[in-house]
Design a protein around this motif. Sequence first.
Motif, PDB file in Angstrom:
ATOM      1  N   SER A  50       0.842  -1.191   0.000  1.00 25.26           N
ATOM      2  CA  SER A  50       0.000   0.000   0.000  1.00 25.26           C
ATOM      3  C   SER A  50       0.876   1.239   0.000  1.00 25.26           C
ATOM      4  N   ILE A  51       0.286   2.333  -0.456  1.00 25.30           N
ATOM      5  CA  ILE A  51       0.980   3.607  -0.477  1.00 25.30           C
ATOM      6  C   ILE A  51      -0.026   4.701  -0.138  1.00 25.30           C
ATOM      7  N   THR A  52       0.415   5.658   0.681  1.00 24.15           N
ATOM      8  CA  THR A  52      -0.467   6.752   1.059  1.00 24.15           C
ATOM      9  C   THR A  52      -0.233   7.948   0.135  1.00 24.15           C
ATOM     10  N   SER A  53      -1.098   8.933   0.274  1.00 28.68           N
ATOM     11  CA  SER A  53      -0.958  10.134  -0.551  1.00 28.68           C
ATOM     12  C   SER A  53       0.340  10.878  -0.244  1.00 28.68           C
ATOM     13  N   SER A  54       0.893  10.664   0.931  1.00 27.68           N
ATOM     14  CA  SER A  54       2.159  11.310   1.289  1.00 27.68           C
ATOM     15  C   SER A  54       3.365  10.473   0.880  1.00 27.68           C
ATOM     16  N   GLY A  55       3.112   9.272   0.358  1.00 26.80           N
ATOM     17  CA  GLY A  55       4.199   8.437  -0.140  1.00 26.80           C
ATOM     18  C   GLY A  55       4.667   7.337   0.785  1.00 26.80           C
ATOM     19  N   SER A  56       4.069   7.204   1.942  1.00 23.69           N
ATOM     20  CA  SER A  56       4.452   6.121   2.847  1.00 23.69           C
ATOM     21  C   SER A  56       4.001   4.783   2.268  1.00 23.69           C
ATOM     22  N   THR A  57       4.872   3.798   2.386  1.00 21.87           N
ATOM     23  CA  THR A  57       4.579   2.483   1.819  1.00 21.87           C
ATOM     24  C   THR A  57       4.588   1.401   2.890  1.00 21.87           C
ATOM     25  N   ASN A  58       3.909   0.316   2.558  1.00 22.34           N
ATOM     26  CA  ASN A  58       3.838  -0.830   3.462  1.00 22.34           C
ATOM     27  C   ASN A  58       3.779  -2.077   2.607  1.00 22.34           C
ATOM     28  N   TYR A  59       4.464  -3.146   3.059  1.00 25.80           N
ATOM     29  CA  TYR A  59       4.525  -4.376   2.280  1.00 25.80           C
ATOM     30  C   TYR A  59       4.229  -5.587   3.155  1.00 25.80           C
ATOM     31  N   ALA A  60       3.636  -6.586   2.548  1.00 26.78           N
ATOM     32  CA  ALA A  60       3.502  -7.875   3.209  1.00 26.78           C
ATOM     33  C   ALA A  60       4.886  -8.507   3.293  1.00 26.78           C
ATOM     34  N   ASP A  61       5.103  -9.276   4.344  1.00 25.13           N
ATOM     35  CA  ASP A  61       6.413  -9.907   4.512  1.00 25.13           C
ATOM     36  C   ASP A  61       6.771 -10.790   3.322  1.00 25.13           C
ATOM     37  N   SER A  62       5.774 -11.403   2.726  1.00 25.55           N
ATOM     38  CA  SER A  62       6.016 -12.353   1.649  1.00 25.55           C
ATOM     39  C   SER A  62       6.535 -11.706   0.373  1.00 25.55           C
ATOM     40  N   VAL A  63       6.376 -10.390   0.243  1.00 25.21           N
ATOM     41  CA  VAL A  63       6.797  -9.719  -0.991  1.00 25.21           C
ATOM     42  C   VAL A  63       7.849  -8.649  -0.745  1.00 25.21           C
ATOM     43  N   ARG A  64       8.137  -8.349   0.506  1.00 28.05           N
ATOM     44  CA  ARG A  64       9.104  -7.289   0.806  1.00 28.05           C
ATOM     45  C   ARG A  64      10.457  -7.640   0.196  1.00 28.05           C
ATOM     46  N   GLY A  65      11.026  -6.658  -0.488  1.00 31.70           N
ATOM     47  CA  GLY A  65      12.300  -6.872  -1.157  1.00 31.70           C
ATOM     48  C   GLY A  65      12.164  -7.336  -2.594  1.00 31.70           C
ATOM     49  N   ARG A  66      10.975  -7.811  -2.971  1.00 31.18           N
ATOM     50  CA  ARG A  66      10.743  -8.275  -4.346  1.00 31.18           C
ATOM     51  C   ARG A  66       9.764  -7.360  -5.092  1.00 31.18           C
ATOM     52  N   PHE A  67       8.817  -6.793  -4.377  1.00 30.74           N
ATOM     53  CA  PHE A  67       7.808  -5.930  -4.987  1.00 30.74           C
ATOM     54  C   PHE A  67       8.040  -4.485  -4.552  1.00 30.74           C
ATOM     55  N   THR A  68       7.723  -3.563  -5.448  1.00 30.23           N
ATOM     56  CA  THR A  68       7.825  -2.141  -5.127  1.00 30.23           C
ATOM     57  C   THR A  68       6.554  -1.437  -5.579  1.00 30.23           C
ATOM     58  N   ILE A  69       5.933  -0.729  -4.659  1.00 35.00           N
ATOM     59  CA  ILE A  69       4.751   0.056  -4.993  1.00 35.00           C
ATOM     60  C   ILE A  69       5.182   1.506  -5.173  1.00 35.00           C
ATOM     61  N   SER A  70       4.628   2.151  -6.170  1.00 31.89           N
ATOM     62  CA  SER A  70       4.969   3.549  -6.416  1.00 31.89           C
ATOM     63  C   SER A  70       3.759   4.237  -7.035  1.00 31.89           C
ATOM     64  N   ARG A  71       3.872   5.521  -7.212  1.00 31.40           N
ATOM     65  CA  ARG A  71       2.766   6.270  -7.801  1.00 31.40           C
ATOM     66  C   ARG A  71       3.323   7.203  -8.869  1.00 31.40           C
ATOM     67  N   GLY A  72       2.412   7.679  -9.695  1.00 29.98           N
ATOM     68  CA  GLY A  72       2.783   8.683 -10.667  1.00 29.98           C
ATOM     69  C   GLY A  72       2.869  10.047 -10.001  1.00 29.98           C
ATOM     70  N   ASN A  73       2.639  11.080 -10.769  1.00 27.29           N
ATOM     71  CA  ASN A  73       2.673  12.432 -10.205  1.00 27.29           C
ATOM     72  C   ASN A  73       1.611  12.619  -9.133  1.00 27.29           C
ATOM     73  N   ALA A  74       0.545  11.900  -9.259  1.00 30.91           N
ATOM     74  CA  ALA A  74      -0.517  11.933  -8.261  1.00 30.91           C
ATOM     75  C   ALA A  74      -0.894  10.508  -7.908  1.00 30.91           C
ATOM     76  N   ILE A  75      -1.563  10.351  -6.785  1.00 31.92           N
ATOM     77  CA  ILE A  75      -1.889   9.009  -6.314  1.00 31.92           C
ATOM     78  C   ILE A  75      -3.001   8.378  -7.133  1.00 31.92           C
ATOM     79  N   ASN A  76      -3.515   9.076  -8.147  1.00 28.99           N
ATOM     80  CA  ASN A  76      -4.540   8.446  -8.961  1.00 28.99           C
ATOM     81  C   ASN A  76      -3.962   7.436  -9.945  1.00 28.99           C
ATOM     82  N   THR A  77      -2.643   7.328  -9.996  1.00 29.18           N
ATOM     83  CA  THR A  77      -1.975   6.277 -10.765  1.00 29.18           C
ATOM     84  C   THR A  77      -0.952   5.611  -9.854  1.00 29.18           C
ATOM     85  N   VAL A  78      -1.131   4.330  -9.659  1.00 33.25           N
ATOM     86  CA  VAL A  78      -0.256   3.579  -8.758  1.00 33.25           C
ATOM     87  C   VAL A  78       0.249   2.332  -9.483  1.00 33.25           C
ATOM     88  N   TYR A  79       1.502   2.005  -9.235  1.00 32.09           N
ATOM     89  CA  TYR A  79       2.130   0.868  -9.892  1.00 32.09           C
ATOM     90  C   TYR A  79       2.582  -0.162  -8.841  1.00 32.09           C
TER      91      TYR A  79
END
Length: 121
Positions: A50-79
């Motif tokens: 997950s990612i907040t509008s301020s950019g804070s991220t959180n990951y499940a233990d099973s994917v930490r280090g392998r997956f990366t969540i990010s956003r575009g210029n605004a949080i209406n686009t998330v990768y």
Amino acid sequence: QVQLVESGGGLVQAGGSLKLSCAASGSYFRINAVGWYRQAPGKQRELVASITSSGSTNYADSVRGRFTISRGNAINTVYLQMSSLKPEDTAVYYCNADARLGPLSTSRGYWGQGTQVTVSS
């Protein structure tokens, strides 16, 4: 309302990579956070990242280090960049947005339709 559209799923071999996208549209006041969830057959839906509008991220233990969540210029686009994929990552991946429709509205979650990710061994 908030409409979410996921894309980028597909079939990949173990060890490979995929990048999922979640695009939000509609009439809303603010998106507070966006999360990627997944649900494998016979299992409960689980939070992946997950990612907040301020950019804070959180990951499940099973994917930490392998997956990366990010956003575009605004949080209406998330990768969700997924690397070193494993067969156990196979699931339908859903995007969820915690959003407010108006300045005095209560936040609630909105779901996309999901995108299938299949990792072959």
